[in-house]
Scaffold this active site. Structure first.
Site, PDB file in Angstrom:
ATOM      1  N   CYS A  80      -0.116   4.277  -3.560  1.00 42.40           N
ATOM      2  CA  CYS A  80      -0.248   4.260  -2.218  1.00 42.40           C
ATOM      3  C   CYS A  80      -1.553   4.852  -1.959  1.00 42.40           C
ATOM      4  CB  CYS A  80       0.660   5.210  -1.707  1.00 42.40           C
ATOM      5  SG  CYS A  80       2.321   4.955  -1.762  1.00 42.40           S
ATOM      6  N   CYS A  92       3.915  10.664  -2.618  1.00 40.68           N
ATOM      7  CA  CYS A  92       2.553  11.180  -2.240  1.00 40.68           C
ATOM      8  C   CYS A  92       2.806  12.554  -1.870  1.00 40.68           C
ATOM      9  CB  CYS A  92       1.808  10.302  -1.169  1.00 40.68           C
ATOM     10  SG  CYS A  92       1.569   8.518  -1.803  1.00 40.68           S
ATOM     11  N   ASN A 133      -4.183   1.335  -0.381  1.00 37.02           N
ATOM     12  CA  ASN A 133      -2.854   1.299  -1.417  1.00 37.02           C
ATOM     13  C   ASN A 133      -3.317  -0.110  -2.245  1.00 37.02           C
ATOM     14  OD1 ASN A 133      -2.795  -0.514   1.152  1.00 37.02           O
ATOM     15  ND2 ASN A 133      -0.429  -0.888   0.723  1.00 37.02           N
ATOM     16  N   ILE A 134      -2.766  -0.009  -3.283  1.00 40.63           N
ATOM     17  CA  ILE A 134      -3.274  -1.138  -4.638  1.00 40.63           C
ATOM     18  C   ILE A 134      -1.929  -1.474  -5.087  1.00 40.63           C
ATOM     19  CG2 ILE A 134      -4.436  -1.607  -6.450  1.00 40.63           C
ATOM     20  CD1 ILE A 134      -6.098   1.050  -5.723  1.00 40.63           C
ATOM     21  N   GLU A 135      -1.407  -2.818  -4.577  1.00 41.31           N
ATOM     22  CA  GLU A 135      -0.090  -3.423  -5.207  1.00 41.31           C
ATOM     23  C   GLU A 135      -0.227  -3.914  -6.479  1.00 41.31           C
ATOM     24  OE1 GLU A 135       1.879  -5.329  -1.885  1.00 41.31           O
ATOM     25  OE2 GLU A 135       2.169  -3.506  -0.872  1.00 41.31           O
ATOM     26  N   CYS A 178       4.835   8.629   1.871  1.00 42.61           N
ATOM     27  CA  CYS A 178       6.224   8.674   0.856  1.00 42.61           C
ATOM     28  C   CYS A 178       6.416   9.902   0.328  1.00 42.61           C
ATOM     29  CB  CYS A 178       6.239   7.588   0.177  1.00 42.61           C
ATOM     30  SG  CYS A 178       5.195   7.726  -1.368  1.00 42.61           S
ATOM     31  N   GLU A 189      -2.832   7.127  -0.087  1.00 43.21           N
ATOM     32  CA  GLU A 189      -2.809   8.758  -0.104  1.00 43.21           C
ATOM     33  C   GLU A 189      -3.047   9.282  -1.819  1.00 43.21           C
ATOM     34  OE1 GLU A 189      -0.589   6.942   1.169  1.00 43.21           O
ATOM     35  OE2 GLU A 189       0.332   8.114   2.700  1.00 43.21           O
TER      36      GLU A 189
HETATM   37  N1  THU Z   1       2.330   2.824   1.376  1.00 49.60           N
HETATM   38  C1  THU Z   1       1.077   3.729   1.364  1.00 49.60           C
HETATM   39  O1  THU Z   1       0.092   3.199   0.742  1.00 49.60           O
HETATM   40  N2  THU Z   1       0.905   4.833   2.024  1.00 49.60           N
HETATM   41  C2  THU Z   1       2.075   5.222   2.542  1.00 49.60           C
HETATM   42  O2  THU Z   1       2.208   6.255   3.289  1.00 49.60           O
HETATM   43  C3  THU Z   1       3.480   4.400   2.725  1.00 49.60           C
HETATM   44  C4  THU Z   1       3.593   3.206   2.126  1.00 49.60           C
HETATM   45  C5  THU Z   1       1.929   1.602   0.673  1.00 49.60           C
HETATM   46  C6  THU Z   1       2.921   1.063  -0.574  1.00 49.60           C
HETATM   47  C7  THU Z   1       3.065  -0.297  -0.522  1.00 49.60           C
HETATM   48  O3  THU Z   1       1.809  -0.750  -0.926  1.00 49.60           O
HETATM   49  C8  THU Z   1       2.896  -0.668   1.080  1.00 49.60           C
HETATM   50  O4  THU Z   1       2.368   0.414   1.922  1.00 49.60           O
HETATM   51  C9  THU Z   1       4.392  -0.960   1.648  1.00 49.60           C
HETATM   52  O5  THU Z   1       5.222   0.154   1.223  1.00 49.60           O
END
Ligand code: THU
Length: 138
Positions: free
Chosen positions: A52, A91, A41-43, A88, A54
């Site tokens: 996310c 995804c 994941n890259i915020e 989510c 995935e």
């Molecule tokens: N996130 C994912 O990368 N994959 C998931 O299946 C659930 C959520 C990430 C998004 C965000 O960076 C952090 O988790 C919290 O939601």
């Protein structure tokens, strides 16, 4: 590639997770044909541009011309506390674009030996798909 090998690659992918806001680190590995694509994941400070793990893995594969997705393994949790995150809805929608929902499987793992496998059909049973746009596709 076995599920436990995929899961251990997902942990490797999680090391690159950039999650300074949620502190929820996620790693995913998509098995696509014989190859694997790793994602994290890259915020973003703007929140909504966050990607996310995935989708990172899927988009890496598609951008390299690979779409024969077989399985995806996902690991993650907050500040080292592993939580077996289910993908989510966004995804799942991306997966549905490229995968047969009955033969594509999602491995959600808490550890290499503790995981659950679910079909895309189970997690997204009645999603919107290309069939709904059949009249628009030339
Ligand atoms: N996130 C994912 O990368 N994959 C998931 O299946 C659930 C959520 C990430 C998004 C965000 O960076 C952090 O988790 C919290 O939601």
């Amino acid at each position: 590639m076995s599920n436990d090998e995929l899961i251990s690659k997902a942990y490797e992918a999680m090391k690159n997770s950039y999650a300074p806001y949620s502190k929820f680190n996620v790693g995913a590995v998509a098995l696509c044909g014989e190859k694997i694509y790793m994602g994290c994941n890259i915020e973003n400070a703007g929140y909504t541009p966050t990607n996310c793990a995935e989708r990172t893995a899927f988009f890496k594969a598609v951008s390299e011309g690979k779409r024969e997705f077989v399985r995806i393994a996902i690991v993650g949790g907050r500040q080292g506390e592993m939580a077996a995150p289910s993908p989510c809805g966004v995804c799942l929608q991306v997966m549905a674009e490229f995968c047969d929902p009955d033969s594509f499987f999602i491995v959600v793992a808490e550890s290499e030996s503790d995981y659950e496998i679910r079909s895309l059909r189970k997690l997204l049973p009645e999603g919107f798909g290309s069939g709904n746009l059949a009249d628009c596709i030339q």
